[in-house]
Each structure stands twice: as C-alpha cells, then as structure tokens.
Design an enzyme around this catalytic site. Structure first.
Site, PDB file in Angstrom:
ATOM      1  N   ALA A 536       7.814  -4.906   1.522  1.00  0.00           N
ATOM      2  CA  ALA A 536       9.015  -4.171   1.077  1.00  0.00           C
ATOM      3  C   ALA A 536      10.292  -4.863   1.535  1.00  0.00           C
ATOM      4  O   ALA A 536      11.320  -4.218   1.785  1.00  0.00           O
ATOM      5  CB  ALA A 536       8.991  -2.717   1.498  1.00  0.00           C
ATOM      6  N   SER A 870       2.030  -3.323  -3.342  1.00  0.00           N
ATOM      7  CA  SER A 870       2.260  -3.357  -1.898  1.00  0.00           C
ATOM      8  C   SER A 870       3.602  -2.786  -1.432  1.00  0.00           C
ATOM      9  O   SER A 870       3.652  -1.862  -0.618  1.00  0.00           O
ATOM     10  CB  SER A 870       2.133  -4.814  -1.464  1.00  0.00           C
ATOM     11  OG  SER A 870       2.331  -4.926  -0.113  1.00  0.00           O
ATOM     12  N   GLU A 871       4.707  -3.327  -1.969  1.00  0.00           N
ATOM     13  CA  GLU A 871       6.014  -2.957  -1.404  1.00  0.00           C
ATOM     14  C   GLU A 871       6.367  -1.495  -1.691  1.00  0.00           C
ATOM     15  O   GLU A 871       7.302  -0.961  -1.098  1.00  0.00           O
ATOM     16  CB  GLU A 871       7.158  -3.838  -1.907  1.00  0.00           C
ATOM     17  CG  GLU A 871       6.811  -5.165  -2.460  1.00  0.00           C
ATOM     18  CD  GLU A 871       6.274  -6.141  -1.450  1.00  0.00           C
ATOM     19  OE1 GLU A 871       5.225  -6.725  -1.748  1.00  0.00           O
ATOM     20  OE2 GLU A 871       6.847  -6.312  -0.381  1.00  0.00           O
ATOM     21  N   CYS A 872       5.617  -0.908  -2.623  1.00  0.00           N
ATOM     22  CA  CYS A 872       5.923   0.480  -2.969  1.00  0.00           C
ATOM     23  C   CYS A 872       5.722   1.412  -1.773  1.00  0.00           C
ATOM     24  O   CYS A 872       6.311   2.487  -1.722  1.00  0.00           O
ATOM     25  CB  CYS A 872       5.029   0.913  -4.127  1.00  0.00           C
ATOM     26  SG  CYS A 872       5.492   2.515  -4.793  1.00  0.00           S
TER      27      CYS A 872
END
Ligand code: FES
Ligand code: FES
Length: 939
Positions: A536, A870-872
């Site tokens: 993120a 992933s970054e969510c």
C-alpha cells in the site's frame, strides 16, 4: 578449537555429530548436517522459525547452545514430521487453509503445532493462540488466523473426526479453479522443510564459494577519512576485504525519476560508501572469507576513521534553516507535486459551517520479514554474472546492476530465490548488487546472509510522513474542501521517488468526492533509513491524516461515523483527487455490508466498558489503485509434447502466491482445451528464461500478468483451432509447422497518464480497489495499552481469482496495519533493530475475531473481472484502530504508533483539560508561500 563428538537421536535415528560446544547452537548443527528445514530468522529467540522438539518440548534451537545438550537427546525437526508422499495432517492443513504464504515460518509453526497436539489433541482456539505465543512463533505474512484454522482442522483429523481427504483441496465438479482456494503448488516443499530459501542455498553452494560479511560504521552522518583493512586481511580464512576502490564500473547505483518539479533527475547512490556516510546502515566494506564466521570475525577488525556531521533524524530537522545539504548540491527538500482541484479553497474555508484541522505523523515502519536479506552470486555456464536473491523486480535489477558495474545487461542474470517475504523491501537492487560486485572482484561464487540486525539497519523502510491538513463541510455534512501539506521523508536516498510523489496527492481524501482541493506533496531527505516500497506504498501516510480528519469532522457535526463516510462516498461520475472519475463506485455498498457488525460492536462496547477497561469502535475507509500508469507485462505460453503447457513469466513471488496466481489464470484462459491444473508447468523469475512481466508491486501482478496470460492464451488457442472448431494436438501443430510458443503482453500505455505538474490531475492507474475497516478495541486506562478485540472489513477488488492468496493478503495486510497503529517503529536505530524491538505483533496482538467480506464487482478491464489485491488491505486499517481508541477514551493520537505510554500521557493530560497534539509542521517555507511559488512557475 576444542570439538565434541555427540550422539543425537534425530527424527528417530541415532546420529553422530561433531560440534564446537562453546559456539554452536543446535540450529547451526542441524542445518550443517543438512536439516535446513529448521530456519534461522532472528537468530536470537524472538521468531520461532528454528523451533524443534527436544525431548518432548518445543525449543528455539538458535538459542539452544550445544554445550547444554545431552548425548542421545531426542530431537524432532520438520523433516521428521511428514514427507511430500506422506504428509502429516498438520502439513496438509497448512497447505489447504492458507497457512503458507512465504512459508519461511511454516516449519517452525508446524513443529510447534505438532508438539501442542501431542500434549492436547482438543485445544480451544485460544489455547492454540496461547501456545504459539508462549513459543514465540511469529508469522509476518498470514495475520495468524489461518494458522489457528489449520491447527484446529489438523486436530480434527488426528482425533479421527475428519479424513485427510476432507482437509485436502478438491477441484470443483465443473473443473473451474478460478475463484477457488486452489493451493499454492510451492507450499508442499515449504511445509515439509524441503524448500531451500536463500541461506539454505548459501550453505549448499559448491566448495570454493566464499562467504561475505558487511562492515557498517557506527554513524548516521559523517565524512569517511579512512578505511583500514590491514588487520582484517590478516584474519584466518580471509581472502579479501573489498572497498569502493575495488568495485568495477562506477561504484554508483543509478536512480532515475523524471518530474518537472524535481531538483534532481538522476541520483547516484554508492554501492560501498567511500566519501560519506549518509545514514545508519551504510556499508563501507565487504569481507570475503572461507566461512561466514571467519568473514564476520574479520569484519569486526576493519577500522573506519570518521568525521561526524550533524544528524538530521527527521525531514523537518533537515529543512531547518541552518541544516547542511545531506547530498551536496541537492536541497534537502528535492521534489514537490501540487494538487489543485475545483475552486480556490481559501474562500470556501472562510465561510464553511464546519472545519476540522490537525497535524499528523506516521512512523518509519519496518517491513520485518522473518527471513533477513540473503543472496548469492556466481558466473554461470554461459559466462553471465548470475545473482540469486529476493528481488521483486528482476529485470529492473538486472539492468541497474549491469549499468552500475559497467556490464552488458545480457551478461547479467537475476534469479529470485524462494523468498521469506519482503512486503516491498526487495524493490531495491541495493543488496543484490553487493554480491554481484563481490563475485566480479573475487572471480569466485559468493554468498551473503545479513544478520537480522544488519538487515534492519541496511534495508529501506516505510517513509514517515508529516502532514498539516484541514477539511471543510457544508451544513449537511457534505465535504466541500480539503487542504493538505503532506511531507514524506525519503531518508538518505531518493529510492522510488516517482512513485512516492504521486502517492502523496492521490490518497488524502480517497474514496470520497471532494470538489475543491488544494494540496502539496513534498519529498525530502534525512539521515534515517531510505524509503522503499511497502504494501500500500504511500497510502497509509495519507490516510493517517485524512481518516483522522474524517472522524474528527463526523464528531464535530454530531453525525454517525459510518453514515458520515457513507454520504460522502463518491457517486457514479464524481471525480477522485486527481480529477478523473473513479473506475468503480461501491464504497457505499461496502459501508452497508459493515453496518450490522458496527451496530453490534457499538452496543457491545457500551455494555462491556468499565472505567478501567474502556472499549471503543473505529471506522476507516479507503482503498488503492490496482496497477500502474504506463506499465507493460509480457509472458510466454508454450504447448508441450504431453499436451500440457508451460507458462514463462517474471511474476516475482514474495509469498503472495504468484505460483497459484499463474496457474489459475492459465487454467481459466485455456478452458476451451480442457487443460488440468497439474498439466501447467511453471518457469518463473529467471531473466535468462522468462520475459519481463514487471515488478511484483502496486497490486499490478494479478491484473497485468493475468491480462498478458489472456493474450498469450488467445494466441495459442487461435493457432490450435481447426476449421471445425476442435483444437490441434501438439503432434498436429508440429506436423503442420505451427509455432507452439506465444508471447502475450498487456499495457496501460495509452489508457493511463502521468500527473500534470501544475495541477496534479491525471488518470494514474487502470483500476480502483476499495476497503473499509471496523476495529473494536479495549484500552487499559491505567497502562494505556490497547488491545484490538475484533476487526471486520468489507472490500471490493473485483472478481477473486484465488481466494487463499487474497485472504492471505487481507489478513496479513490488516495485521501489519494493527502493528502500524500500535507498536511498529524504527526510530531508534539500535533498539528497534530486532523484531521485538521494532514492535512486531505476536499472535495475541492480532484478534481471532477477524473477518473479511468481499463484494465482487467485475472490473471491465480486469482479467476475468479481477483487479489487484495486496495494497487494498493495508492502507487504512490502522486508522480504524486509532479512531477506535478515540471512541474508547476520548484521546486522539496524532503521531503513530499509539504505544501505551503515549495513550497514558494523553489520558493524564486530558484529566488536566489539555489535549496533547503536535504543533504544525514546518518545511522550510509555508504552505501558502509554496503554493504561490508553484503558481508563479508553471512547468
Ligand atoms: Fe530462532 Fe528466531 S527464534 S531464529
Ligand atoms: Fe509466515 Fe511468511 S508465511 S512469515
């Protein structure tokens, strides 16, 4: 050296070993005799990666000295629990229930779980958690809950209540694996201890391989007056001490970024420092010796003469009027990005019915993978300088290494080793280049494993941020204006500047519709660790400010926290910060999904709070972009003689599941020819064998590589298709001289843009992802300690391709967010250089009442409707915790992390009617002056 012969009963067989009882640990001995399933992470008793069973008890073998061992002691290692052909139920459960991400911790956990279930075959979930806590088993990837699920499932099999088949993944009847819990194929080697990670490969390199140790001076900012290697070179086993003058090529790692408002467009960072130390962790020499121990002993003999300089530990300190330039010729604030959206905000703030403002700090978060940095280099049979390492971007690293060492990129080969995670820290080539340079100088194979402390000193961190911001709302609670001055401290080197400066202005205010924004993103240097990617990237800093302001505003208006976010969530057609429509508008639905849990939690907190232990509920909302602008991925797909296919790609696997991701994409795309998952062969992450698929970063891989696989699959299917609609076999393709291997590609060039340097406007990424979090906490009002009791989340990342991979990122990401909120920091270079010192969360710091709900809105441009993942999951969860603390005890923590002593001090001040909060940050010039300067100087 006095050695001792011993008999040990290892995995049921009596074995003779010879050790140095004063020096050797049990872990070192086991690894030396080939049992490298016993991993070494911290090497000081903090992580449990080295757990074995000794005479019935779990021990951390890295701190078990051989001098304390008795002859015929009974030892069980991971290799003694089950084999690939005969898995133990715990190992199978670890595979099926998502217990393996990077898998570096898996042997230690499985050994620990095995010992627990030998003693108690029916543990409760809490007993499992307490057991892992007691034995210091740390997992940085999974968020722990899947590990408890796996232990409970294995216990059911061991009690005879379930069969192995029932805890084994079964393909759905329709044969479609996309969207299922298809397990990672690499998990099998990891749960049996047979997967060789970097240090295991180092141990098993051929004779003649030299081992390296690093020399890190005890300084954060200093001129180097001299480096004396004479004593070190006389030490036993030493072959050479390498300093900057030995490095072929320039000894400079090029870092390029183009930005119209940057004071530097090409930065050159030394491989080995020879003139100046810029931060604690800079390396001045590499010692090469026959063994690791000899190299380390000699490294301690290198003496470095230094002239110490003032140390600027923070960006505001480095921007004080009398501060010297950390890099001569480059201002300490070196790039700025404005964001101007809608009308000028000044007038709006003058008349706004509601205004909240504050100054916020987010900390220098260390990544804390359980495996420290480890790598090898050698010349391969085609005369290529070959580097095996943890790289997350093998092609970019190949090119940078080649340039820095003056080589043709075709003569450099980068291979990703099985990797014990990095979470972004392996986006830099700064460690692989050490072994590359050493192998060139020595003309010998080399291996280097940093100690955990060295790894923490040397590696990049999440950049700290300092933000002054204010938000205005109208009388109905609708956001009407936002102003922010958001400074991000890049530390000693400008790694990933282009990406970070963009993130600075994108996420403060995402996912709401704010019609008028005036903001600045600023990047600057300090003498602390350099900034590097971290899941993120760039957004937790932004949400630290904006999700605090949002909560403060809801309170000021007297509106419910969830409802306030709901009415401000962007609606179809409304624009994001950078003035383009969002790709998807589901934030309201996500908040609605969270609402019942929120109502329950509010009621529970009101009922169970006591004056000593106060409970509170916090909400946060946000998200992240999936993919990057101007990005391209390539893959190749080949039809094999046996009717299966091989996928060639560089989807680097840091544990997130590039293996399973590749398989589910290929399987789905080739459904017309009915390929079985086991017929898909993976060739991945070796620049000599696969095309460039881009970095494993920015939630781009599932989206970009998936779309490239679709392209390659469609080319292969077209070639195989006959006029009657059936498909040619491999033999028919060969007989008709039709190619059997196809390249597929996908690009966002043409569909995305960069920022306008004058307004910040731009369409930066191909897809949006959204996340909401609710945290329920309990604050001990005496000690200030916060416990997260439960965490719920509703998210939308489009259609899910592989649920275990997504859940892994979700639980793992949220567990890092809890750490970021409450404990993780790297401010004291020495005290914080261990997992415990840096505040890594244990299993008891992460709630077991921990759930994710997924709204699967198909994405138009995504492969099979998917976007990223992933970054969510690690962008705003920390603010749900911080907002929950405020709800519980009425104190707002403006500077992370919210350690007990900080909350205690804030509570004591509150008693006296004082609010503890930072003064407005100053960055050398004021917000208004900087805005005026930018407007007067259009680019
Ligand atoms: Fe032994 Fe960490 S506890 S390696
Ligand atoms: Fe546990 Fe990576 S799977 S540390």
């Amino acid at each position: 050296m006095a050695l001792r012969k011993m008999w040990l009963n290892i995995n049921g067989a009596e074995r003779i070993i010879v050790c140095n009882p004063e020096v050797d640990s049990l872990a070192a001995v086991l690894r030396r005799i080939g049992l490298t399933g016993t991993k070494i992470g911290c090497n000081c008793g903090q992580c449990g990666a080295c757990s074995v069973i000794l005479n019935g008890d779990v021990v951390r073998s890295c701190i078990k000295k051989m001098k304390t061992m008795q002859d015929y002691a009974k030892i069980t290692t991971i290799e003694g629990i089950g084999t690939p052909e005969n898995l133990h139920p715990i190992q199978m459960a670890w595979i099926t229930y998502g217990g393996v991400q990077c898998g570096f911790c898996s042997p230690g956990f499985i050994v620990s779980a095995y010992a627990l279930l030998q003693k108690n075959l029916s543990p409760s979930r809490q007993e499992v958690r307490e057991w892992f806590y007691k034995h210091r088993n740390i997992c940085r990837c999974t968020g722990y809950k899947p590990l408890v699920d796996a232990t409970m499932a294995a216990a059911e099999v061991m009690r005879g209540e379930k069969t192995m088949g029932e805890i084994t993944y079964r393909e759905p009847e329709n044969g479609r694996i996309y969207g299922t819990a298809y397990p990672k194929p690499t998990a099998l080697a990891k749960v049996t201890g047979l997967c060789d990670f970097g240090d295991d490969i180092g141990i098993k390199m051929p004779p003649g391989t030299l081992h390296l140790a690093v020399v890190i001076p005890d300084a954060a900012h200093a001129y180097i007056k001299g480096i004396d290697v004479a004593d070190a070179e006389k030490m036993p086993g030493v072959v050479k001490v390498i300093t900057a003058k030995d490095i072929p090529g320039s000894n400079l790692i090029p870092q390029g970024f183009s930005h119209a408002r940057s004071k530097v467009d090409r930065f050159l960072r030394p491989i080995l420092c020879d003139k100046k130390i810029f931060r604690y962790g800079d390396i001045v020499a590499l010692v090469a010796a026959r063994t690791k121990e000899e190299a380390r002993a000699a490294a301690r003999k290198v003496s470095v003469e230094l002239e110490k300089l003032p140390v600027y530990m923070t960006m505001p300190e480095a921007l004080s009027p009398d501060a010297m330039q950390i890099h001569e010729g480059i201002p300490n604030q070196y790039v700025i990005q404005p964001l101007f959206k809608g009308k000028d905000t000044e007038d709006i703030f003058k008349d706004a019915p509601y205004i909240v403002e504050g100054s916020f700090y987010s900390s220098r978060e260390p990544h804390l993978p359980v495996e420290p940095d480890t790598m090898q280099a050698y010349i391969d049979e085609e005369d290529r300088l070959t580097i095996q390492c943890k790289s997350q971007h093998i092609y970019a690293h190949r090119n940078v290494l080649a340039e820095a060492l003056g080589l043709d990129p075709e003569k450099v080969r980068v291979i990703e080793n099985p990797t014990g995670a990095s979470f972004g820290s392996a986006m830099t080539p700064s460690s692989p280049i050490l072994v590359a340079a050493a192998a060139l100088v020595l003309k010998k194979p080399v291996s280097l494993t940093l100690s955990y402390q060295e790894h923490t000193y040397f590696s990049g961190k999440r950049a700290p941020s300092y933000t002054n911001a204010r938000l205005a709302c109208d009388e109905n609670g609708k956001m009407i204006a936002l102003e922010f001055d958001h400074a991000v401290e890049m530390g000693a080197y400008p790694e990933m500047t282009g990406s970070m400066i963009s993130k600075c202005v994108r996420y403060i205010g995402y996912p709401y519709y704010i019609p008028n924004i005036k903001g600045l993103g600023r990047l600057g240097f300090s003498n602390a660790s350099y900034c590097i990617a971290y899941r993120a990237f760039g957004s937790p800093q932004a949400y630290t400010a904006s999700e605090a302001l949002v909560s403060m505003m809801a309170d000021k208006i007297g509106m419910d926290q969830l409802e306030f976010r709901r009415i401000n969530a962007a609606q179809p057609g409304e624009t994001n910060n950078t003035n383009v429509p969002y790709r998807c508008y589901t934030m309201k639905q996500l908040l609605d999904m969270l609402k019942p849990y929120y109502i329950d939690a509010k009621e529970r907190c009101a009922r169970l709070s006591t004056p000593e232990k106060k409970r509170g509920v916090g909400i946060a909302a946000g998200g992240y972009h999936a993919g990057l602008s101007n990005d391209t991925a390539k893959v190749e797909l080949e039809l094999n003689e046996d009717g299966g296919v091989t996928i060639y790609n560089s989807w680097e696997d840091q544990g997130q599941g590039a293996d399973a991701g590749s398989i589910v994409h290929v399987h789905e795309a080739l459904r017309p020819i009915g390929i079985k998952p086991e017929q898909i062969k993976l060739v991945m992450n070796d620049t000599a064998q696969v095309p460039p698929s881009g970095p494993a970063a920015g939630s781009r891989s599932h989206y970009m590589v998936g779309n490239a696989i679709l392209d390659a699959s469609s080319k292969l299917l077209n070639a195989m298709k006959k006029d009657d609609g059936t498909y040619r076999t491999y033999e028919e393709m060969v007989a008709e001289e039709i190619a059997t291997r196809y390249q597929g590609s996908f690009t966002t060039v043409g569909t995305t843009t960069a920022h306008d340097p004058n307004t910040g406007h731009g369409d930066l990424a191909p897809e949006d992802m959204f996340t909401t979090y609710m945290a329920e906490v309990e604050v001990d009002t005496k000690s200030g300690k916060t416990t997260v009791l439960s965490m719920k989340s509703a998210c939308d990342i489009g259609v899910i391709g592989q649920i275990l991979g997504v859940e892994g990122q979700a639980y793992g990401g949220a567990s890092h967010s809890i750490g970021f909120a409450l404990s993780e920091d790297y401010n004291d270079f020495k005290k914080h250089a261990s997992m415990v010192g840096a505040g890594i969360p244990s299993i008891l710091d992460i709630p077991d009442d921990f759930d994710f709900m997924f709204l699967e809105t198909p994405r138009k441009s995504g492969p099979h409707g998917s976007s990223g993942s992933s970054e969510c999951f690690q962008n705003n969860g920390h603010m749900a915790v911080i907002n929950a603390i405020y709800d519980a005890v009425g104190v707002r923590i403006y500077d992370l992390p919210a350690k007990p002593e900080k909350i205690k001090a804030a509570l004591e001040a509150k008693e006296k009617g004082i609010e503890l909060k930072p003064n407005k940050y100053f960055f050398g010039n004021s917000f208004e002056e900087m805005v005026a300067e930018i407007k007067a100087d259009p680019k």
